[in-house]
Scaffold this motif. Structure first.
Motif, PDB file in Angstrom:
ATOM      1  N   GLY A   1     -66.784  -2.127 -62.286  1.00 56.41           N
ATOM      2  CA  GLY A   1     -66.188  -0.974 -62.944  1.00 56.41           C
ATOM      3  C   GLY A   1     -66.090   0.137 -61.927  1.00 56.41           C
ATOM      4  N   GLY A   2     -65.505   1.234 -62.335  1.00 58.44           N
ATOM      5  CA  GLY A   2     -65.487   2.399 -61.461  1.00 58.44           C
ATOM      6  C   GLY A   2     -64.487   2.319 -60.328  1.00 58.44           C
ATOM      7  N   PHE A   3     -63.532   1.419 -60.415  1.00 58.28           N
ATOM      8  CA  PHE A   3     -62.503   1.375 -59.380  1.00 58.28           C
ATOM      9  C   PHE A   3     -61.718   2.680 -59.435  1.00 58.28           C
ATOM     10  CE2 PHE A   3     -58.369  -0.146 -57.629  1.00 58.28           C
ATOM     11  CZ  PHE A   3     -58.839  -0.575 -56.400  1.00 58.28           C
ATOM     12  N   PRO A   4     -61.533   3.338 -58.286  1.00 55.13           N
ATOM     13  CA  PRO A   4     -60.967   4.694 -58.326  1.00 55.13           C
ATOM     14  C   PRO A   4     -59.477   4.744 -58.700  1.00 55.13           C
ATOM     15  CG  PRO A   4     -61.474   4.032 -56.051  1.00 55.13           C
ATOM     16  CD  PRO A   4     -61.967   2.936 -56.938  1.00 55.13           C
ATOM     17  N   ILE A   5     -59.114   5.860 -59.279  1.00 49.72           N
ATOM     18  CA  ILE A   5     -57.700   6.148 -59.540  1.00 49.72           C
ATOM     19  C   ILE A   5     -57.298   7.209 -58.529  1.00 49.72           C
ATOM     20  CG2 ILE A   5     -56.023   6.984 -61.239  1.00 49.72           C
ATOM     21  CD1 ILE A   5     -57.891   5.895 -63.442  1.00 49.72           C
ATOM     22  N   CYS A   6     -56.772   6.779 -57.388  1.00 48.61           N
ATOM     23  CA  CYS A   6     -56.364   7.661 -56.305  1.00 48.61           C
ATOM     24  C   CYS A   6     -55.296   6.898 -55.509  1.00 48.61           C
ATOM     25  CB  CYS A   6     -57.560   8.041 -55.430  1.00 48.61           C
ATOM     26  SG  CYS A   6     -58.285   6.650 -54.542  1.00 48.61           S
ATOM     27  N   PRO A   7     -54.587   7.575 -54.597  1.00 50.81           N
ATOM     28  CA  PRO A   7     -53.452   6.902 -53.950  1.00 50.81           C
ATOM     29  C   PRO A   7     -53.818   5.609 -53.219  1.00 50.81           C
ATOM     30  CG  PRO A   7     -53.282   9.262 -53.626  1.00 50.81           C
ATOM     31  CD  PRO A   7     -54.606   9.026 -54.289  1.00 50.81           C
ATOM     32  N   ARG A   8     -54.976   5.565 -52.547  1.00 48.95           N
ATOM     33  CA  ARG A   8     -55.364   4.350 -51.816  1.00 48.95           C
ATOM     34  C   ARG A   8     -56.705   3.847 -52.355  1.00 48.95           C
ATOM     35  NH1 ARG A   8     -52.817   4.366 -46.537  1.00 48.95           N
ATOM     36  NH2 ARG A   8     -54.048   2.534 -46.031  1.00 48.95           N
ATOM     37  N   PRO A   9     -56.738   3.346 -53.585  1.00 50.06           N
ATOM     38  CA  PRO A   9     -58.030   3.015 -54.220  1.00 50.06           C
ATOM     39  C   PRO A   9     -58.780   1.884 -53.516  1.00 50.06           C
ATOM     40  CG  PRO A   9     -56.217   2.163 -55.530  1.00 50.06           C
ATOM     41  CD  PRO A   9     -55.604   3.038 -54.472  1.00 50.06           C
ATOM     42  N   TYR A  10     -58.055   0.896 -52.990  1.00 44.25           N
ATOM     43  CA  TYR A  10     -58.764  -0.195 -52.305  1.00 44.25           C
ATOM     44  C   TYR A  10     -59.468   0.330 -51.054  1.00 44.25           C
ATOM     45  CZ  TYR A  10     -56.247  -3.342 -55.427  1.00 44.25           C
ATOM     46  OH  TYR A  10     -55.754  -3.963 -56.545  1.00 44.25           O
ATOM     47  N   ALA A  11     -58.808   1.271 -50.357  1.00 44.06           N
ATOM     48  CA  ALA A  11     -59.441   1.865 -49.170  1.00 44.06           C
ATOM     49  C   ALA A  11     -60.713   2.603 -49.568  1.00 44.06           C
ATOM     50  CB  ALA A  11     -58.453   2.801 -48.466  1.00 44.06           C
ATOM     51  N   ALA A  12     -60.634   3.370 -50.651  1.00 41.91           N
ATOM     52  CA  ALA A  12     -61.803   4.137 -51.099  1.00 41.91           C
ATOM     53  C   ALA A  12     -62.933   3.206 -51.523  1.00 41.91           C
ATOM     54  CB  ALA A  12     -61.401   5.063 -52.253  1.00 41.91           C
ATOM     55  N   ALA A  13     -62.581   2.172 -52.299  1.00 40.26           N
ATOM     56  CA  ALA A  13     -63.614   1.229 -52.764  1.00 40.26           C
ATOM     57  C   ALA A  13     -64.184   0.447 -51.583  1.00 40.26           C
ATOM     58  CB  ALA A  13     -63.027   0.276 -53.803  1.00 40.26           C
ATOM     59  N   ALA A  14     -63.331   0.054 -50.645  1.00 38.91           N
ATOM     60  CA  ALA A  14     -63.775  -0.733 -49.489  1.00 38.91           C
ATOM     61  C   ALA A  14     -64.785   0.057 -48.665  1.00 38.91           C
ATOM     62  CB  ALA A  14     -62.572  -1.135 -48.630  1.00 38.91           C
ATOM     63  N   GLN A  15     -64.496   1.332 -48.499  1.00 38.85           N
ATOM     64  CA  GLN A  15     -65.395   2.181 -47.712  1.00 38.85           C
ATOM     65  C   GLN A  15     -66.791   2.201 -48.341  1.00 38.85           C
ATOM     66  OE1 GLN A  15     -64.148   6.262 -47.371  1.00 38.85           O
ATOM     67  NE2 GLN A  15     -65.083   6.493 -45.358  1.00 38.85           N
ATOM     68  N   ARG A  16     -66.822   2.287 -49.673  1.00 38.41           N
ATOM     69  CA  ARG A  16     -68.102   2.328 -50.391  1.00 38.41           C
ATOM     70  C   ARG A  16     -68.944   1.079 -50.122  1.00 38.41           C
ATOM     71  NH1 ARG A  16     -66.006   3.748 -56.104  1.00 38.41           N
ATOM     72  NH2 ARG A  16     -66.754   1.653 -56.505  1.00 38.41           N
ATOM     73  N   ILE A  17     -68.276  -0.067 -49.945  1.00 42.47           N
ATOM     74  CA  ILE A  17     -69.056  -1.297 -49.751  1.00 42.47           C
ATOM     75  C   ILE A  17     -68.966  -1.805 -48.311  1.00 42.47           C
ATOM     76  CG2 ILE A  17     -69.183  -2.098 -52.133  1.00 42.47           C
ATOM     77  CD1 ILE A  17     -66.715  -3.619 -51.836  1.00 42.47           C
ATOM     78  N   GLY A  18     -68.484  -0.970 -47.411  1.00 45.47           N
ATOM     79  CA  GLY A  18     -68.538  -1.317 -45.991  1.00 45.47           C
ATOM     80  C   GLY A  18     -67.541  -2.371 -45.550  1.00 45.47           C
ATOM     81  N   LEU A  19     -66.342  -2.335 -46.133  1.00 42.29           N
ATOM     82  CA  LEU A  19     -65.293  -3.273 -45.738  1.00 42.29           C
ATOM     83  C   LEU A  19     -64.045  -2.487 -45.352  1.00 42.29           C
ATOM     84  CD1 LEU A  19     -65.405  -5.907 -48.633  1.00 42.29           C
ATOM     85  CD2 LEU A  19     -66.318  -6.187 -46.339  1.00 42.29           C
TER      86      LEU A  19
ATOM     87  N   LEU B   1     -53.211   6.706 -66.381  1.00 39.37           N
ATOM     88  CA  LEU B   1     -54.408   5.857 -66.347  1.00 39.37           C
ATOM     89  C   LEU B   1     -55.668   6.676 -66.603  1.00 39.37           C
ATOM     90  CD1 LEU B   1     -53.573   3.451 -63.370  1.00 39.37           C
ATOM     91  CD2 LEU B   1     -53.562   2.905 -65.809  1.00 39.37           C
ATOM     92  N   GLU B   2     -55.722   7.876 -66.027  1.00 39.27           N
ATOM     93  CA  GLU B   2     -56.877   8.759 -66.277  1.00 39.27           C
ATOM     94  C   GLU B   2     -56.996   9.046 -67.773  1.00 39.27           C
ATOM     95  OE1 GLU B   2     -59.059   9.752 -64.165  1.00 39.27           O
ATOM     96  OE2 GLU B   2     -58.167  10.137 -62.179  1.00 39.27           O
TER      97      GLU B   2
END
Lengths: 160, 147
Positions: free
Chosen positions: B14-32, A44-45
């Motif tokens: 855009g900018g959704f992360p590519i990492c093992p727990r992306p929803y966790a990372a994105a959620a943290q950014r927006i306070g959820l 994906l990267e």
């Protein structure tokens, strides 16, 4: 699609309707493809870096978000100026997509397409005036085509 | 759609992360919490507020082809022609627009030859002229819609 190896292709097929809504979506994709989560992320990267993935995120439904006035503004712009001006128009905050396309005279004299989305048509009128100002004397004619109905909207549909 | 949904749509175009727990990372950014973000994205998709959540693939960069086509459809035949056009799986989007050219659709396929085949089939099935307007240049800066 020739540029894709078979695993990339399956990655497209598995995500074209959306990313799995689970805590570890890339691991889930890996399970479906028989590869590791790390391998999915590496691919994906690479696909994002090459531009094959434009972005990962929300694909909005304009109407449902309250954008009732969705218009394609189209312009007949001097061929010598259209590339430079297209970049300026594409950079305007109110323009979401901007393309140069071939004219199809006599029915279609326009070569620059700029999409705008607004709450109402008055707001679109303001945006059209602003785009016209950027194009200045290089635009000979223009039109504004409102969409009145979505007849179909799907994502990319690659056969599995 | 409430204030939290709006924040999600604004922050995650855009900018959704590519990492093992992306929803966790994105959620943290927006306070959820991770669970809440996943549940809300599922509800926004199911309710049609967003078309989907995930990668936006570029057909041409993937080696495929895409075009924008338009037809001037007589009003009394509009729904029949829409059904004929939409029946082609290569037609990704189709919009009714206020203009003599009142039907505008995007065709995406694995090759330019296949696009030609689809456009020729639509012309034959409808008996109408299909204008083919593939992009010759794109001035792309991404989508920025405020929800």
């Amino acid at each position: 699609m020739s540029a894709l190896d078979p695993i990339d292709r399956r990655l497209v097929v598995e995500t074209q309707a959306g990313l799995p809504l689970v805590a570890e979506p890339y691991a889930e994709l890996g399970r479906r493809l028989g590869i590791s989560a790390d391998a999915v992320m590496t691919r994906l990267e690479r696909l994002a870096a090459s531009g094959a993935i434009r972005r990962i995120g929300v694909i909005p439904n304009h109407y449902a978000l309250g954008y009732r006035a969705n218009a394609m503004t189209v312009w007949d712009v001097d061929d010598r100026a259209v590339s430079e001006l297209g970049k300026l128009v594409g950079g305007m905050a109110c323009v979401t997509h901007c393309y140069r396309r071939p004219r199809r005279p006599p029915l279609w004299p326009y070569n620059l397409f700029a999409m705008v989305h607004a709450r109402d048509r008055a707001e679109v009128d303001g945006m059209t005036v602003a785009i016209g100002r950027v194009l200045g004397g290089h635009a000979r004619a223009h039109d504004v085509l409102y969409s009145t109905r979505i007849l179909k909207k799907t994502g990319l549909r690659l056969a599995a | 759609m409430d204030a939290v949904d709006r924040r999600i749509v604004d922050a995650l175009q855009g900018g959704f992360p590519i990492c093992p727990r992306p929803y966790a990372a994105a959620a943290q950014r927006i306070g959820l919490s991770e669970d809440e973000l996943i549940a809300r994205l599922a509800a926004l998709s199911a309710g049609g507020t967003i078309s989907r959540f995930g990668p936006l693939w570029d057909v041409e960069r993937l080696g495929g082809a895409v075009t924008l086509a338009a037809i001037a459809v007589p009003a009394e035949r509009f729904d029949d022609v829409a059904a004929l056009v939409n029946a082609h799986p290569e037609v990704a989007h189709n919009y009714a627009r206020e203009h003599a050219l009142n039907m505008w659709f995007v065709v995406s396929a694995e090759s330019r030859a296949e696009i030609d085949r689809v456009l020729a089939a639509i012309a034959a099935e409808t008996g109408l002229e299909v204008l083919d307007m593939p992009k010759s240049e794109e001035y792309f800066l991404g989508l920025r819609l405020a929800a």
